[in-house]
Design a protein around this motif. Structure first.
Motif, PDB file in Angstrom:
ATOM      1  N   THR A  91     -32.212  56.543 -20.793  1.00 21.71           N
ATOM      2  CA  THR A  91     -33.119  56.174 -19.710  1.00 21.71           C
ATOM      3  C   THR A  91     -34.487  55.801 -20.278  1.00 21.71           C
ATOM      4  O   THR A  91     -34.816  56.127 -21.424  1.00 21.71           O
ATOM      5  N   ASP A  92     -35.289  55.139 -19.463  1.00 20.68           N
ATOM      6  CA  ASP A  92     -36.694  54.914 -19.787  1.00 20.68           C
ATOM      7  C   ASP A  92     -37.489  56.083 -19.211  1.00 20.68           C
ATOM      8  O   ASP A  92     -37.517  56.292 -17.998  1.00 20.68           O
ATOM      9  N   ASN A  93     -38.121  56.857 -20.083  1.00 22.02           N
ATOM     10  CA  ASN A  93     -38.821  58.065 -19.682  1.00 22.02           C
ATOM     11  C   ASN A  93     -40.230  58.032 -20.266  1.00 22.02           C
ATOM     12  O   ASN A  93     -40.419  58.188 -21.473  1.00 22.02           O
ATOM     13  N   ALA A  94     -41.239  57.818 -19.414  1.00 23.31           N
ATOM     14  CA  ALA A  94     -42.625  57.664 -19.870  1.00 23.31           C
ATOM     15  C   ALA A  94     -43.144  58.926 -20.551  1.00 23.31           C
ATOM     16  O   ALA A  94     -43.887  58.848 -21.536  1.00 23.31           O
ATOM     17  N   GLY A  95     -42.768  60.098 -20.046  1.00 23.10           N
ATOM     18  CA  GLY A  95     -43.231  61.348 -20.639  1.00 23.10           C
ATOM     19  C   GLY A  95     -42.733  61.527 -22.057  1.00 23.10           C
ATOM     20  O   GLY A  95     -43.500  61.865 -22.966  1.00 23.10           O
ATOM     21  N   VAL A 115     -35.670  62.871 -27.437  1.00 21.87           N
ATOM     22  CA  VAL A 115     -35.155  61.507 -27.268  1.00 21.87           C
ATOM     23  C   VAL A 115     -33.641  61.551 -27.067  1.00 21.87           C
ATOM     24  O   VAL A 115     -33.081  60.783 -26.279  1.00 21.87           O
ATOM     25  N   ASN A 116     -32.969  62.462 -27.764  1.00 19.02           N
ATOM     26  CA  ASN A 116     -31.517  62.594 -27.632  1.00 19.02           C
ATOM     27  C   ASN A 116     -31.105  63.302 -26.348  1.00 19.02           C
ATOM     28  O   ASN A 116     -29.988  63.126 -25.875  1.00 19.02           O
ATOM     29  N   LEU A 118     -44.534  59.020 -29.420  1.00 13.29           N
ATOM     30  CA  LEU A 118     -45.259  57.839 -29.927  1.00 13.29           C
ATOM     31  C   LEU A 118     -44.534  56.542 -29.603  1.00 13.29           C
ATOM     32  O   LEU A 118     -44.648  55.562 -30.340  1.00 13.29           O
ATOM     33  N   GLY A 119     -43.745  56.542 -28.505  1.00 14.06           N
ATOM     34  CA  GLY A 119     -43.138  55.300 -28.044  1.00 14.06           C
ATOM     35  C   GLY A 119     -41.640  55.220 -28.091  1.00 14.06           C
ATOM     36  O   GLY A 119     -41.059  54.145 -27.894  1.00 14.06           O
ATOM     37  N   GLU A 120     -40.949  56.357 -28.288  1.00  9.13           N
ATOM     38  CA  GLU A 120     -39.493  56.328 -28.418  1.00  9.13           C
ATOM     39  C   GLU A 120     -38.760  56.616 -27.108  1.00  9.13           C
ATOM     40  O   GLU A 120     -37.534  56.676 -27.092  1.00  9.13           O
ATOM     41  N   GLY A 121     -39.494  56.797 -26.014  1.00  8.75           N
ATOM     42  CA  GLY A 121     -38.861  57.201 -24.767  1.00  8.75           C
ATOM     43  C   GLY A 121     -38.353  56.074 -23.895  1.00  8.75           C
ATOM     44  O   GLY A 121     -37.734  56.324 -22.861  1.00  8.75           O
ATOM     45  N   TRP A 122     -38.607  54.810 -24.279  1.00 11.63           N
ATOM     46  CA  TRP A 122     -38.082  53.676 -23.488  1.00 11.63           C
ATOM     47  C   TRP A 122     -36.647  53.431 -23.960  1.00 11.63           C
ATOM     48  O   TRP A 122     -36.329  52.401 -24.543  1.00 11.63           O
ATOM     49  N   HIS A 123     -35.807  54.422 -23.671  1.00 10.83           N
ATOM     50  CA  HIS A 123     -34.525  54.506 -24.365  1.00 10.83           C
ATOM     51  C   HIS A 123     -33.445  53.616 -23.771  1.00 10.83           C
ATOM     52  O   HIS A 123     -32.532  53.195 -24.479  1.00 10.83           O
ATOM     53  N   ASN A 124     -33.515  53.341 -22.469  1.00 13.99           N
ATOM     54  CA  ASN A 124     -32.546  52.427 -21.883  1.00 13.99           C
ATOM     55  C   ASN A 124     -32.754  51.023 -22.465  1.00 13.99           C
ATOM     56  O   ASN A 124     -31.796  50.342 -22.840  1.00 13.99           O
ATOM     57  N   TYR A 125     -34.014  50.636 -22.547  1.00 17.10           N
ATOM     58  CA  TYR A 125     -34.348  49.346 -23.173  1.00 17.10           C
ATOM     59  C   TYR A 125     -33.897  49.335 -24.631  1.00 17.10           C
ATOM     60  O   TYR A 125     -33.295  48.362 -25.099  1.00 17.10           O
ATOM     61  N   HIS A 126     -34.182  50.407 -25.329  1.00 19.72           N
ATOM     62  CA  HIS A 126     -33.894  50.448 -26.762  1.00 19.72           C
ATOM     63  C   HIS A 126     -32.400  50.324 -27.053  1.00 19.72           C
ATOM     64  O   HIS A 126     -32.006  49.674 -28.027  1.00 19.72           O
ATOM     65  N   HIS A 127     -31.552  50.917 -26.226  1.00 20.14           N
ATOM     66  CA  HIS A 127     -30.116  50.827 -26.473  1.00 20.14           C
ATOM     67  C   HIS A 127     -29.573  49.437 -26.150  1.00 20.14           C
ATOM     68  O   HIS A 127     -28.510  49.065 -26.651  1.00 20.14           O
ATOM     69  N   VAL A 128     -30.287  48.695 -25.330  1.00 22.57           N
ATOM     70  CA  VAL A 128     -29.876  47.324 -25.040  1.00 22.57           C
ATOM     71  C   VAL A 128     -30.413  46.364 -26.104  1.00 22.57           C
ATOM     72  O   VAL A 128     -29.738  45.435 -26.530  1.00 22.57           O
ATOM     73  N   PHE A 129     -31.642  46.604 -26.540  1.00 16.65           N
ATOM     74  CA  PHE A 129     -32.271  45.775 -27.574  1.00 16.65           C
ATOM     75  C   PHE A 129     -32.695  46.657 -28.752  1.00 16.65           C
ATOM     76  O   PHE A 129     -33.898  46.832 -29.016  1.00 16.65           O
ATOM     77  N   PRO A 130     -31.752  47.204 -29.506  1.00 10.34           N
ATOM     78  CA  PRO A 130     -32.106  48.143 -30.582  1.00 10.34           C
ATOM     79  C   PRO A 130     -32.871  47.495 -31.731  1.00 10.34           C
ATOM     80  O   PRO A 130     -33.530  48.196 -32.503  1.00 10.34           O
ATOM     81  N   TRP A 131     -32.818  46.186 -31.822  1.00 10.67           N
ATOM     82  CA  TRP A 131     -33.481  45.470 -32.920  1.00 10.67           C
ATOM     83  C   TRP A 131     -34.931  45.118 -32.601  1.00 10.67           C
ATOM     84  O   TRP A 131     -35.632  44.564 -33.454  1.00 10.67           O
ATOM     85  N   ASP A 132     -35.410  45.439 -31.405  1.00 10.28           N
ATOM     86  CA  ASP A 132     -36.791  45.144 -31.028  1.00 10.28           C
ATOM     87  C   ASP A 132     -37.725  46.178 -31.678  1.00 10.28           C
ATOM     88  O   ASP A 132     -37.564  47.382 -31.471  1.00 10.28           O
ATOM     89  N   TYR A 133     -38.714  45.708 -32.433  1.00  9.92           N
ATOM     90  CA  TYR A 133     -39.594  46.625 -33.168  1.00  9.92           C
ATOM     91  C   TYR A 133     -40.418  47.500 -32.226  1.00  9.92           C
ATOM     92  O   TYR A 133     -40.882  48.577 -32.633  1.00  9.92           O
ATOM     93  N   LYS A 134     -40.607  47.061 -30.976  1.00  7.56           N
ATOM     94  CA  LYS A 134     -41.374  47.863 -30.020  1.00  7.56           C
ATOM     95  C   LYS A 134     -40.541  49.008 -29.444  1.00  7.56           C
ATOM     96  O   LYS A 134     -41.100  49.981 -28.936  1.00  7.56           O
ATOM     97  N   ALA A 135     -39.222  48.887 -29.505  1.00  7.57           N
ATOM     98  CA  ALA A 135     -38.318  49.880 -28.906  1.00  7.57           C
ATOM     99  C   ALA A 135     -38.639  50.106 -27.437  1.00  7.57           C
ATOM    100  O   ALA A 135     -38.380  51.169 -26.871  1.00  7.57           O
ATOM    101  N   GLY A 136     -39.221  49.109 -26.792  1.00 10.54           N
ATOM    102  CA  GLY A 136     -39.574  49.172 -25.378  1.00 10.54           C
ATOM    103  C   GLY A 136     -39.990  47.789 -24.907  1.00 10.54           C
ATOM    104  O   GLY A 136     -40.326  46.915 -25.713  1.00 10.54           O
ATOM    105  N   TRP A 147     -33.081  62.068 -17.781  1.00  9.44           N
ATOM    106  CA  TRP A 147     -34.012  61.806 -16.684  1.00  9.44           C
ATOM    107  C   TRP A 147     -34.812  60.540 -16.947  1.00  9.44           C
ATOM    108  O   TRP A 147     -35.354  60.342 -18.035  1.00  9.44           O
ATOM    109  N   GLY A 148     -34.875  59.674 -15.947  1.00  7.65           N
ATOM    110  CA  GLY A 148     -35.613  58.424 -16.071  1.00  7.65           C
ATOM    111  C   GLY A 148     -34.909  57.297 -15.333  1.00  7.65           C
ATOM    112  O   GLY A 148     -33.980  57.532 -14.556  1.00  7.65           O
TER     113      GLY A 148
END
Length: 340
Positions: A266-270, A247-248, A276-294, A254-255
């Motif tokens: 980046t958002d990286n599906a792989g 994730v780091n 278990l769902g931590e790869g939607w990282h571009n979204y997560h850094h914009v909305f870090p408080w979202d429980y879905k992290a994606g 890549w993504g």
């Protein structure tokens, strides 16, 4: 070699490292200190822009850990007893949820609220992962979010894949990590009795939950060879660490970046599938408080969100925070990602 040797060494040397790094930071506050620091930066060569002191205990531990994993992967008869393989996969998922649903989304970002039974379960799951005491994990990750892609970022991706993946564990922290990291509020964890308890007894708890339990169960339960069970535990631990580290690193390299192109995440599906769902990282850094992290929650690419939804259904989790569809749409348009 104990599987949690990296996290144990970090725990053992945390106070020593902090004092050394803190003293080096305070000497840069006056004019002479600033001059010396600048001279050090100018004389430095290669990847790092500061004088980097290796943590040799961690370097040796990481090398031995990966060598043990490679040896096991080469010698183990993978399908001789499928029960052991299934057991280790189950343990890996349990430990992964402790990191993703527990340390990350609950304790770091407070993306949802959890009742005491769930908190205890998440703490046990996280401790079994052997990824250092919870307080330090959360502190590093909050600093990472507050100072992403700067020298104050503990695993700054702009220093390259190796550094952001594993190299940051092999060297002492950049002075900015200590200086600016001190501005991160950790008062909520200071008041959390579970976190305080886990921090105090982490070494013993991790030894039992991340080493003894995964090794003894297949040995006692169905007569697995103790040598194989031990190496399975080491291999599972090493694989889980690299999945978390991806994730780091990979999710910063890549993504796609539909929400903010100015940052490395980046958002990286792989990566999302493996973590278990931590790869939607571009979204997560914009909305870090979202429980879905994606942006989306689904079984295959965000199993952690599915787990939290199940906990909410059972009444163990509540006040799940998430960004509305309209908010997400506005952010995409603002990012000028018209093809998204």
């Amino acid at each position: 070699m104990a599987p949690n040797i990296i996290s144990t060494s970090l725990e053992m040397h945390a106070k020593e490292d902090f004092q050394k790094e803190k003293s080096s930071v305070t000497t840069t506050d006056d004019e002479n200190g600033m001059q010396n620091q600048n001279e050090t930066r100018i004389k430095s060569e290669g990847l790092f822009k500061f004088k980097t002191e290796l943590k040799w205990w961690n370097v040796v531990s990481i090398i031995l850990l990966h060598m043990s994993m490679l040896y096991f992967c080469y010698t183990f008869k993978w399908f001789e007893d499928v029960r052991t393989t299934i057991w280790m996969i189950i343990m890996g998922v349990i430990q992964g949820l402790g990191v993703t649903a527990g340390a990350h989304r609950f304790w770091t970002h407070r993306a949802y609220k959890a009742k005491w039974p769930l908190r205890i379960i998440l703490l046990i799951c996280y401790t079994s992962a052997g990824q250092d005491n919870l307080y330090q994990w959360v502190r590093d990750h909050r600093v990472h979010h507050k100072f992403t892609d700067t020298d104050a970022d503990p695993y700054n991706a702009r220093r390259g894949f190796f550094y952001s993946h594993i190299g940051w564990l092999m060297v002492r922290k950049h002075p900015d990590v200590i200086r600016k990291g001190a501005t991160v509020d950790m008062s909520d964890l200071d008041r959390d009795p579970l976190v305080v308890f886990q921090k105090k007894w982490y070494s013993y708890l991790a030894l039992f939950l991340s080493i003894v339990v995964p090794t003894i169960v297949p040995w006692w339960g169905w007569g697995e060879n103790l040598w194989y069970a031990w190496h399975w535990t080491v291999t599972k631990y090493c694989i889980n660490l690299n999945i978390t580290w991806s994730v780091n690193s990979a999710a910063h390299m890549w993504g796609v970046k539909p929400f903010d192109k100015s940052i490395t995440p980046t958002d990286n599906a792989g990566v999302s599938f493996l973590t278990l769902g931590e790869g939607w990282h571009n979204y997560h850094h914009v909305f870090p408080w979202d429980y879905k992290a994606g942006e989306f929650g689904n079984y295959w690419f965000n199993f952690t969100a599915t787990f939290i939804d199940l906990c909410a259904y059972l009444g163990l989790a509540y006040d799940l925070k998430t960004a509305s569809a309209n908010m997400v749409k506005k952010r995409v348009l603002r990012s000028s990602e018209m093809s998204y």
